[in-house]
Design an enzyme around this catalytic site. Sequence first.
Site, short mmCIF file in Angstrom:
data_model
loop_
_atom_site.label_atom_id
_atom_site.label_comp_id
_atom_site.label_asym_id
_atom_site.label_seq_id
_atom_site.Cartn_x
_atom_site.Cartn_y
_atom_site.Cartn_z
N HIS A 164 40.82 36.40 46.95
CA HIS A 164 41.61 35.28 47.46
C HIS A 164 40.72 34.43 48.37
CE1 HIS A 164 45.36 38.09 47.05
NE2 HIS A 164 45.01 37.57 45.89
N HIS A 189 53.64 39.46 43.56
CA HIS A 189 53.68 38.65 44.76
C HIS A 189 53.66 37.16 44.47
CE1 HIS A 189 49.23 37.58 45.08
NE2 HIS A 189 49.35 38.26 43.97
N ASP A 218 42.60 36.58 38.73
CA ASP A 218 41.97 37.90 38.59
C ASP A 218 42.54 38.69 37.41
OD1 ASP A 218 44.23 37.83 40.24
OD2 ASP A 218 43.69 39.63 41.33
N HIS A 257 51.10 38.33 34.93
CA HIS A 257 50.94 37.51 36.15
C HIS A 257 49.82 36.51 35.86
CE1 HIS A 257 50.20 36.55 40.32
NE2 HIS A 257 49.33 37.51 40.59
N HIS A 265 45.11 46.80 39.87
CA HIS A 265 43.94 46.99 40.74
C HIS A 265 43.89 48.46 41.19
CE1 HIS A 265 43.19 42.71 41.27
NE2 HIS A 265 44.41 42.52 41.68
N GLU A 322 47.74 34.91 38.01
CA GLU A 322 46.62 34.71 38.94
C GLU A 322 45.29 35.01 38.23
OE1 GLU A 322 47.17 36.54 42.79
OE2 GLU A 322 45.71 35.18 43.70
N TYR A 369 46.44 46.98 51.30
CA TYR A 369 46.91 46.06 50.25
C TYR A 369 48.36 45.66 50.52
CZ TYR A 369 47.50 44.69 45.27
OH TYR A 369 47.74 44.04 44.09
N ASP A 425 50.22 43.75 40.03
CA ASP A 425 49.72 43.88 41.40
C ASP A 425 50.45 44.95 42.22
OD1 ASP A 425 47.58 42.04 41.55
OD2 ASP A 425 48.94 40.36 41.82
FE1 FEO Z 1 48.07 38.41 42.27
FE2 FEO Z 1 45.72 40.68 41.53
O1 FEO Z 1 46.52 39.03 41.51
#
Ligand code: FEO
Length: 396
Positions: free
Chosen positions: A23, A146, A83, A79, A226, A81, A193, A165
Amino acid sequence: MKKLIKNNISWVGKVDWELETIHGEEYSTKKGSTYNAYLVQEEKTVLIDTVQTLFAEEFVDNLDKEVGLDNIDFIIANHGEVDHSGALPALMKRIPGKPIYCTANAVKSLKGQYHQDWNFQVVKTGDKIDIGNGKSLIFIEMPMLHWPDSMATYMTEDNVLFSNDAFGQHFATEKIFNDLVDHCELSNEALKYYSNILTPFSAILRKKLNEIISFNLPIDIIATSHGVVWRDNPMQIVEKYIQWSNDYMENQITIVYDTMWNCTRTMAERIAEGIELADPEVVVKVYNLSKNDINDVIMEVFKSKMVVLGSPTVVSGIIHGIAGFIQMMKEMKFKGKKATSFGCYGWSGESVKVMNELLTDAGFDVFDEGIRSQWNPDEDAEAAIVEFGKKIALTD
Ligand code: FEO
């Protein structure tokens, strides 16, 4: 490299040992991270999520070697995002037209980021896809966990929840599973996290966890996006999330300060002494914000029942790092925590008042007006500061 998760489910992600922040510079990843993508090879071959942009070509080439890209029937994007979606442009160049199953909001985030009109198939909670061999994939929207576009995917028969996530950790490992890594390291990264990423959404998370539990789905494995895959007692992390999302706090007081000429540092140390003298049971921790990782300090605040914040007066205000830290705590939407403040000054001495106002605005219960010391505290002033520490330790 493809690694077996269970039956016909494999991990096809990327371990990023070198990652230092994610981020942007907002979250420190001192133990690296992983981008977990999964391949399900039943009668249908399904790719669940991808990896971040930097590893896109490597990811697509590996996938081609392992399965043959044309053999992928469809993709699930839990998701949008970067990553997790970062390899989609490289992948979709090779297999244009393959369906991408995702939420309506993920269509927005993916289109917004990649400006491509891929074959999006919008799904909602409860929608189900038959993948053959008596198995199905069921979608569960997870808005604000999230991002508004987040969802999880549950695979029947194998009882695997691909949670994206949620339940993750920024923790690089080749071991894949939670029972193969150091439990203390894993617990710490899972808490860091949660406290830094999910705390603002605790109320939503509580409802979502109750909803998932009410489905009575057997869960043998939680495959996050992750860190490790939870296969040994996977519900342990769900139970932790239930605790953490309920305005979690331990018997801890955390003192966070910054200092210019060590006067405010002296105050921090005397306050800690006073707290310890008055209540030997309470855990007291002291952090100079300039010398500590801000995400680690947020984690300590998350665990605390009280925060004591220190800054000298700087041009009628406070040190900018402390101001930024209060803003960060405000964004976390902490609930039920007490706070007060302290600081040295030479001339006008506004810092304590400024911090108390900002802390109130950030949602803390500022229960005491705090303590100031003009110039370097002398012996009498230090004794008074110890007494202040004792007083706040005994506050209910
Ligand atoms: Fe919300 Fe691991 O990206």
